[in-house]
Design a protein around this motif. Structure first.
Motif, mmCIF file in Angstrom:
data_model
loop_
_atom_site.group_PDB
_atom_site.id
_atom_site.type_symbol
_atom_site.label_atom_id
_atom_site.label_comp_id
_atom_site.label_asym_id
_atom_site.label_seq_id
_atom_site.Cartn_x
_atom_site.Cartn_y
_atom_site.Cartn_z
ATOM 1 N N GLN A 185 0.822 -1.206 0.000
ATOM 2 C CA GLN A 185 0.000 0.000 0.000
ATOM 3 C C GLN A 185 0.861 1.263 0.000
ATOM 4 O O GLN A 185 1.433 1.629 1.031
ATOM 5 C CB GLN A 185 -0.940 0.019 1.209
ATOM 6 C CG GLN A 185 -1.838 -1.197 1.315
ATOM 7 C CD GLN A 185 -2.704 -1.391 0.091
ATOM 8 O OE1 GLN A 185 -3.397 -0.474 -0.334
ATOM 9 N NE2 GLN A 185 -2.675 -2.594 -0.472
ATOM 10 N N PRO A 186 0.949 1.947 -1.127
ATOM 11 C CA PRO A 186 1.761 3.170 -1.195
ATOM 12 C C PRO A 186 1.337 4.216 -0.162
ATOM 13 O O PRO A 186 2.187 4.910 0.403
ATOM 14 C CB PRO A 186 1.533 3.689 -2.616
ATOM 15 C CG PRO A 186 1.028 2.521 -3.387
ATOM 16 C CD PRO A 186 0.335 1.617 -2.413
ATOM 17 N N ASN A 187 0.034 4.321 0.093
ATOM 18 C CA ASN A 187 -0.430 5.314 1.074
ATOM 19 C C ASN A 187 0.098 5.018 2.473
ATOM 20 O O ASN A 187 0.368 5.944 3.239
ATOM 21 C CB ASN A 187 -1.953 5.395 1.089
ATOM 22 C CG ASN A 187 -2.497 6.099 -0.132
ATOM 23 O OD1 ASN A 187 -1.762 6.754 -0.860
ATOM 24 N ND2 ASN A 187 -3.786 5.962 -0.369
ATOM 25 N N MET A 188 0.253 3.746 2.814
ATOM 26 C CA MET A 188 0.789 3.406 4.127
ATOM 27 C C MET A 188 2.232 3.885 4.248
ATOM 28 O O MET A 188 2.634 4.389 5.298
ATOM 29 C CB MET A 188 0.687 1.899 4.380
ATOM 30 C CG MET A 188 1.156 1.479 5.749
ATOM 31 S SD MET A 188 0.161 2.195 7.070
ATOM 32 C CE MET A 188 0.361 0.961 8.320
ATOM 33 N N ARG A 189 2.987 3.758 3.170
ATOM 34 C CA ARG A 189 4.369 4.232 3.201
ATOM 35 C C ARG A 189 4.409 5.763 3.304
ATOM 36 O O ARG A 189 5.277 6.324 3.983
ATOM 37 C CB ARG A 189 5.131 3.719 1.979
ATOM 38 C CG ARG A 189 5.306 2.195 2.018
ATOM 39 C CD ARG A 189 6.232 1.678 0.940
ATOM 40 N NE ARG A 189 5.757 1.884 -0.422
ATOM 41 C CZ ARG A 189 4.917 1.081 -1.063
ATOM 42 N NH1 ARG A 189 4.437 0.008 -0.473
ATOM 43 N NH2 ARG A 189 4.563 1.348 -2.308
ATOM 44 N N ILE A 190 3.466 6.429 2.653
ATOM 45 C CA ILE A 190 3.372 7.893 2.778
ATOM 46 C C ILE A 190 3.041 8.267 4.218
ATOM 47 O O ILE A 190 3.673 9.164 4.798
ATOM 48 C CB ILE A 190 2.322 8.459 1.798
ATOM 49 C CG1 ILE A 190 2.809 8.299 0.356
ATOM 50 C CG2 ILE A 190 2.011 9.922 2.108
ATOM 51 C CD1 ILE A 190 1.749 8.556 -0.700
ATOM 52 N N HIS A 191 2.056 7.581 4.802
ATOM 53 C CA HIS A 191 1.696 7.855 6.203
ATOM 54 C C HIS A 191 2.893 7.649 7.121
ATOM 55 O O HIS A 191 3.128 8.445 8.035
ATOM 56 C CB HIS A 191 0.553 6.942 6.666
ATOM 57 C CG HIS A 191 -0.735 7.122 5.915
ATOM 58 N ND1 HIS A 191 -1.279 8.348 5.622
ATOM 59 C CD2 HIS A 191 -1.587 6.202 5.413
ATOM 60 C CE1 HIS A 191 -2.411 8.184 4.963
ATOM 61 N NE2 HIS A 191 -2.624 6.889 4.819
ATOM 62 N N LEU A 192 3.643 6.589 6.885
ATOM 63 C CA LEU A 192 4.813 6.293 7.704
ATOM 64 C C LEU A 192 5.868 7.392 7.568
ATOM 65 O O LEU A 192 6.446 7.839 8.569
ATOM 66 C CB LEU A 192 5.401 4.929 7.316
ATOM 67 C CG LEU A 192 6.545 4.412 8.177
ATOM 68 C CD1 LEU A 192 6.101 4.203 9.615
ATOM 69 C CD2 LEU A 192 7.073 3.101 7.600
ATOM 70 N N GLY A 193 6.088 7.860 6.352
ATOM 71 C CA GLY A 193 7.054 8.939 6.129
ATOM 72 C C GLY A 193 6.649 10.229 6.818
ATOM 73 O O GLY A 193 7.474 10.900 7.454
ATOM 74 N N ILE A 194 5.378 10.565 6.712
ATOM 75 C CA ILE A 194 4.886 11.786 7.362
ATOM 76 C C ILE A 194 4.945 11.637 8.876
ATOM 77 O O ILE A 194 5.305 12.588 9.594
ATOM 78 C CB ILE A 194 3.469 12.133 6.859
ATOM 79 C CG1 ILE A 194 3.544 12.541 5.385
ATOM 80 C CG2 ILE A 194 2.834 13.234 7.702
ATOM 81 C CD1 ILE A 194 2.206 12.688 4.695
ATOM 82 N N ALA A 195 4.637 10.459 9.388
ATOM 83 C CA ALA A 195 4.731 10.215 10.831
ATOM 84 C C ALA A 195 6.172 10.385 11.301
ATOM 85 O O ALA A 195 6.424 10.971 12.369
ATOM 86 C CB ALA A 195 4.213 8.818 11.168
ATOM 87 N N PHE A 196 7.113 9.888 10.510
ATOM 88 C CA PHE A 196 8.533 10.039 10.858
ATOM 89 C C PHE A 196 8.912 11.519 10.931
ATOM 90 O O PHE A 196 9.587 11.957 11.874
ATOM 91 C CB PHE A 196 9.409 9.301 9.842
ATOM 92 C CG PHE A 196 10.873 9.441 10.105
ATOM 93 C CD1 PHE A 196 11.483 8.689 11.097
ATOM 94 C CD2 PHE A 196 11.651 10.336 9.371
ATOM 95 C CE1 PHE A 196 12.841 8.821 11.365
ATOM 96 C CE2 PHE A 196 12.997 10.477 9.619
ATOM 97 C CZ PHE A 196 13.603 9.715 10.620
ATOM 98 N N ILE A 197 8.460 12.300 9.965
ATOM 99 C CA ILE A 197 8.738 13.743 9.961
ATOM 100 C C ILE A 197 8.119 14.400 11.197
ATOM 101 O O ILE A 197 8.751 15.245 11.846
ATOM 102 C CB ILE A 197 8.223 14.392 8.657
ATOM 103 C CG1 ILE A 197 9.055 13.915 7.466
ATOM 104 C CG2 ILE A 197 8.220 15.919 8.754
ATOM 105 C CD1 ILE A 197 8.449 14.239 6.112
ATOM 106 N N ALA A 198 6.879 14.007 11.532
ATOM 107 C CA ALA A 198 6.209 14.579 12.709
ATOM 108 C C ALA A 198 6.969 14.236 13.992
ATOM 109 O O ALA A 198 7.133 15.092 14.877
ATOM 110 C CB ALA A 198 4.766 14.084 12.795
ATOM 111 N N VAL A 199 7.447 13.011 14.094
ATOM 112 C CA VAL A 199 8.211 12.608 15.281
ATOM 113 C C VAL A 199 9.516 13.398 15.357
ATOM 114 O O VAL A 199 9.904 13.883 16.427
ATOM 115 C CB VAL A 199 8.467 11.083 15.285
ATOM 116 C CG1 VAL A 199 9.502 10.699 16.325
ATOM 117 C CG2 VAL A 199 7.158 10.332 15.522
#
Length: 120
Positions: A23-37
């Protein structure tokens, strides 16, 4: 009992891996979560803001995994177009979208004032 628990965890981890892999969107969510952290660490946000961040990020991840499960089940049931199948897929995707929008709102509430203070 221990073996059953270990097996249960391995199935859950396999489901998360499958979602990340397919799921490409899951990888996007993970990347954005990493940036937020990373932003949370950089701005040294208080525990109450960490709590809000963890909750909204978790909701997005949970709903993306459930969306994948629903889409997979619908595809298992039928490959033909069916209006109810479309509705099931669209509403599951809509739930992810609502959670993602809410997490952006929470992120803006937490980080926008800090970014503006840093810039000005």
């Amino acid at each position: 009992m221990r073996r059953k628990l270990t097996k249960s965890f391995s199935f859950a981890i396999a489901g998360i891996k499958y979602t990340l892999k397919t799921q490409p969107n899951m990888r996007i969510h993970l990347g954005i979560a990493f940036i937020a952290v990373m932003a949370g660490v950089a701005f040294q946000i208080p525990s109450s803001e960490w709590l809000a961040l963890v909750i909204v990020v978790s909701f997005v991840f949970i709903l993306e995994i459930l969306n994948t499960a629903i889409e997979t089940l619908v595809n298992l049931y039928t490959e033909d177009y069916h209006e109810l199948a479309r509705i099931a897929k669209d509403t599951a995707a809509g739930a992810v979208m609502v959670a993602a929008i809410m997490s952006v709102c929470v992120g803006l509430i937490i980080f926008l004032p800090k970014i503006l203070n840093w810039l000005y």
